[in-house]
Design a protein around this motif. Structure first.
Motif, PDB file in Angstrom:
ATOM      1  N   ALA A 270       0.834  -1.211   0.000  1.00 18.75           N
ATOM      2  CA  ALA A 270       0.000   0.000   0.000  1.00 18.75           C
ATOM      3  C   ALA A 270       0.865   1.256   0.000  1.00 18.75           C
ATOM      4  CB  ALA A 270      -0.934  -0.027   1.226  1.00 18.75           C
ATOM      5  N   ARG A 271       1.960   1.160   0.794  1.00 21.27           N
ATOM      6  CA  ARG A 271       2.835   2.326   0.848  1.00 21.27           C
ATOM      7  C   ARG A 271       3.483   2.562  -0.509  1.00 21.27           C
ATOM      8  NH1 ARG A 271       4.724   1.276   5.356  1.00 21.27           N
ATOM      9  NH2 ARG A 271       6.408  -0.103   4.681  1.00 21.27           N
ATOM     10  N   ALA A 272       3.915   1.470  -1.131  1.00 23.83           N
ATOM     11  CA  ALA A 272       4.523   1.637  -2.457  1.00 23.83           C
ATOM     12  C   ALA A 272       3.495   2.106  -3.470  1.00 23.83           C
ATOM     13  CB  ALA A 272       5.142   0.297  -2.899  1.00 23.83           C
ATOM     14  N   THR A 273       2.257   1.538  -3.338  1.00 25.09           N
ATOM     15  CA  THR A 273       1.192   1.941  -4.253  1.00 25.09           C
ATOM     16  C   THR A 273       0.835   3.406  -4.039  1.00 25.09           C
ATOM     17  OG1 THR A 273       0.334  -0.310  -4.236  1.00 25.09           O
ATOM     18  CG2 THR A 273      -1.140   1.420  -4.990  1.00 25.09           C
ATOM     19  N   GLY A 274       0.748   3.813  -2.717  1.00 26.15           N
ATOM     20  CA  GLY A 274       0.422   5.210  -2.420  1.00 26.15           C
ATOM     21  C   GLY A 274       1.480   6.172  -2.938  1.00 26.15           C
ATOM     22  N   ALA A 275       2.720   5.701  -2.738  1.00 31.19           N
ATOM     23  CA  ALA A 275       3.814   6.557  -3.216  1.00 31.19           C
ATOM     24  C   ALA A 275       3.759   6.682  -4.725  1.00 31.19           C
ATOM     25  CB  ALA A 275       5.154   5.971  -2.764  1.00 31.19           C
ATOM     26  N   ALA A 276       3.459   5.521  -5.358  1.00 33.85           N
ATOM     27  CA  ALA A 276       3.382   5.558  -6.819  1.00 33.85           C
ATOM     28  C   ALA A 276       2.207   6.395  -7.254  1.00 33.85           C
ATOM     29  CB  ALA A 276       3.265   4.125  -7.365  1.00 33.85           C
ATOM     30  N   ARG A 277       1.055   6.267  -6.545  1.00 30.26           N
ATOM     31  CA  ARG A 277      -0.113   7.054  -6.904  1.00 30.26           C
ATOM     32  C   ARG A 277       0.155   8.551  -6.642  1.00 30.26           C
ATOM     33  NH1 ARG A 277      -5.164   3.563  -4.426  1.00 30.26           N
ATOM     34  NH2 ARG A 277      -5.089   1.834  -5.966  1.00 30.26           N
ATOM     35  N   ALA A 278       0.809   8.801  -5.484  1.00 28.29           N
ATOM     36  CA  ALA A 278       1.116  10.218  -5.190  1.00 28.29           C
ATOM     37  C   ALA A 278       2.046  10.800  -6.240  1.00 28.29           C
ATOM     38  CB  ALA A 278       1.738  10.332  -3.791  1.00 28.29           C
ATOM     39  N   TRP A 284       0.669  14.118 -12.672  1.00 30.35           N
ATOM     40  CA  TRP A 284      -0.564  14.483 -13.381  1.00 30.35           C
ATOM     41  C   TRP A 284      -0.896  15.946 -13.140  1.00 30.35           C
ATOM     42  CZ3 TRP A 284      -5.572  15.789 -11.773  1.00 30.35           C
ATOM     43  CH2 TRP A 284      -6.570  15.703 -12.755  1.00 30.35           C
ATOM     44  N   LEU A 285      -0.748  16.359 -11.835  1.00 34.64           N
ATOM     45  CA  LEU A 285      -1.027  17.761 -11.519  1.00 34.64           C
ATOM     46  C   LEU A 285      -0.003  18.695 -12.164  1.00 34.64           C
ATOM     47  CD1 LEU A 285      -1.984  17.453  -7.743  1.00 34.64           C
ATOM     48  CD2 LEU A 285      -3.530  17.860  -9.686  1.00 34.64           C
ATOM     49  N   ARG A 286       1.241  18.160 -12.208  1.00 41.31           N
ATOM     50  CA  ARG A 286       2.281  18.979 -12.796  1.00 41.31           C
ATOM     51  C   ARG A 286       2.035  19.137 -14.276  1.00 41.31           C
ATOM     52  NH1 ARG A 286       6.099  16.389 -10.992  1.00 41.31           N
ATOM     53  NH2 ARG A 286       6.531  15.061 -12.833  1.00 41.31           N
ATOM     54  N   VAL A 287       1.571  18.128 -14.920  1.00 42.61           N
ATOM     55  CA  VAL A 287       1.271  18.206 -16.348  1.00 42.61           C
ATOM     56  C   VAL A 287       0.106  19.142 -16.581  1.00 42.61           C
ATOM     57  CG1 VAL A 287       0.422  16.852 -18.292  1.00 42.61           C
ATOM     58  CG2 VAL A 287       2.264  15.956 -16.894  1.00 42.61           C
ATOM     59  N   HIS A 288      -0.927  19.005 -15.701  1.00 42.87           N
ATOM     60  CA  HIS A 288      -2.077  19.865 -15.861  1.00 42.87           C
ATOM     61  C   HIS A 288      -1.751  21.323 -15.541  1.00 42.87           C
ATOM     62  CE1 HIS A 288      -4.236  16.052 -16.001  1.00 42.87           C
ATOM     63  NE2 HIS A 288      -5.366  16.729 -16.374  1.00 42.87           N
ATOM     64  N   GLY A 289      -0.831  21.465 -14.591  1.00 37.72           N
ATOM     65  CA  GLY A 289      -0.433  22.849 -14.272  1.00 37.72           C
ATOM     66  C   GLY A 289       0.324  23.500 -15.425  1.00 37.72           C
TER      67      GLY A 289
END
Length: 340
Positions: A270-278, A284-289
Motif C-alpha cells: 500500500a505504501r509503495a502503491t500510495g507513493a506511486a499514486r502520489a 498528473w497535476l504537474r502536467v495539468h499545471g
C-alpha cells in the motif's frame, strides 16, 4: 437205566459206563462190572444196577437256635457209591429183566439217610448257637458239623456210600425276624446315606461359596481395571488436550506470524502503491499545471464524456456547430511562443 432189547426169547442188556451191573443166574454171580453188555434169559436172571457217578442231593430243613428262633437251613450233599457190591447187598437196586427199571427206590432211601443224618448234626450245632451268631458264623459251623457227622456215620461206609462234599447254601430266619434284624442295618445305612447327602450338600454349598467368592473377586478386579481404564482415559484425554492446545498455540502463532507478514507486505504494497499514486498524481497535476486552459477544457470534456450516459444520437444546430469548429480550430493552431 440200562438199555434192554428183546430177540427171540432172549434179552440183551447194555449199560452205561457210570452204572455197575450185577447179573445172578440160579444164585450164581455171572456178570459184575461197569458198562457191561451181554445176553440173558429173563426167567433165570436176577439183575442189579448200581449208579457209581457223583450225585447232588439238595436238602432244606428247619432248626431252632439257642434263643428259640426258627431258621431254615439249605444245604447240598455230593455223594457217590464207592462199593457197588455192598450197596447192592444193603439196598434194593434190582431191576426188571424186561424193562430195566428199578423195582424199588434205592436212591430215595439214600437221600433219606443222608438228609436225616445231616439234619441231626445241624440241629445239634444250632441248638447251642444264638440266632445272631448263627447268622454270622452259622454257615461255616453247620457245614463243618454236617461234614464231620457224615464222615463219622458208620452206616454210610457199610452201605458203600462215600460223601464227596458238603455245602451249606443259606441259613435264614423267619421273614418277620429277618426284617427285624435288617432294621438296624437299614437304619445305619440310611444314616450313612443321610450323612453322605449332608456332606454332599455341604460340599455343594462350599463350592457355591467358592464360586460366589470367585465371581466377587472377578467383579472387584474388573472394577479395578475399569478404574484404571478411566484414569488412563483421563490421562490420555488430558494429554490429548495438552497436545491439541500446544498444536493450536503453534498453529495460532504461525497464523499470527503469517497475518503479520501479510499485513506488513500489504502495508509495504500500500505504501509503495500510495507513493506511486502520489507520484503519478503529482506528475498528473504537474502536467495539468503546465497545460493551457484549452487543454484542460478538452480533458474535462473528455472526462465528462466518459462519465455521461450513452447517447445514441445528438443534433447540433448550425450556430453551435460553427462555434465548436471555430474553437477546435483555435485549439489546433500553435500558441504564440510555442516550439514549431
Amino acid at each position: 437205566m440200562a438199555d434192554i432189547t428183546r430177540r427171540l426169547g432172549w434179552r440183551h442188556l447194555r449199560s452205561a459206563p457210570t452204572a455197575h451191573i450185577r447179573h445172578h443166574r440160579r444164585g450164581r454171580l455171572v456178570h459184575d462190572g461197569r458198562g457191561l453188555s451181554f445176553w440173558y434169559r429173563s426167567l433165570s436172571a436176577a439183575l442189579s444196577e448200581v449208579p457209581v457217578d457223583d450225585r447232588e442231593l439238595a436238602m432244606a430243613f428247619h432248626a431252632r437256635t439257642a434263643d428259640f428262633q426258627d431258621v431254615t437251613v439249605q444245604a447240598t450233599v455230593t455223594y457217590r457209591i464207592s462199593d457197588p457190591a455192598a450197596a447192592a447187598d444193603r439196598l434194593d437196586f434190582s431191576v426188571d429183566p424186561d424193562s430195566g427199571s428199578w423195582r424199588g427206590a434205592p436212591l430215595e432211601q439214600i437221600s433219606t439217610l443222608l438228609t436225616e443224618t445231616a439234619q441231626q448234626h445241624a440241629l445239634d450245632v444250632l441248638a447251642r448257637t444264638p440266632l445272631a451268631a448263627a447268622l454270622v458264623d452259622g454257615v461255616a459251623s453247620v457245614r463243618q458239623s454236617v461234614a464231620d457227622g457224615l464222615a463219622a456215620e458208620p452206616r454210610l461206609p457199610d452201605t458203600g456210600i462215600e460223601v464227596v462234599a458238603v455245602r451249606v447254601v443259606a441259613l435264614r430266619p423267619e421273614a418277620e425276624v429277618e426284617r427285624a434284624l435288617r432294621t438296624p442295618a437299614r437304619e445305619q445305612i440310611q444314616q450313612e446315606a443321610d450323612r453322605a447327602t449332608y456332606e454332599r450338600r455341604a460340599v455343594a454349598v462350599e463350592r457355591e461359596r467358592a464360586i460366589a467368592e470367585n465371581e466377587l473377586a472377578s467383579q472387584i478386579e474388573l472394577a479395578r481395571r475399569e478404574e484404571q481404564l478411566v484414569e488412563q482415559r483421563g490421562v490420555n484425554s488430558r494429554r490429548e488436550a495438552e497436545e491439541k492446545a500446544a498444536a493450536d498455540a503453534v498453529r495460532t502463532e504461525a497464523e499470527a506470524a503469517r497475518k503479520v507478514a501479510l499485513a506488513r507486505a500489504d502495508a509495504e504494497a500500500a505504501r509503495a502503491t500510495g507513493a506511486a499514486r502520489a507520484e503519478a498524481q503529482a506528475a498528473w497535476l504537474r502536467v495539468h499545471g503546465e497545460s493551457g486552459a484549452d487543454t484542460l477544457y478538452a480533458l474535462a470534456a473528455t472526462r465528462l464524456a466518459e462519465n455521461l450516459p450513452r447517447v445514441d444520437s445528438i443534433t447540433l444546430t448550425p450556430d453551435v456547430l460553427t462555434g465548436l469548429l471555430g474553437r477546435l480550430g483555435r485549439l489546433g493552431r500553435p500558441q504564440p511562443g510555442a516550439d514549431a
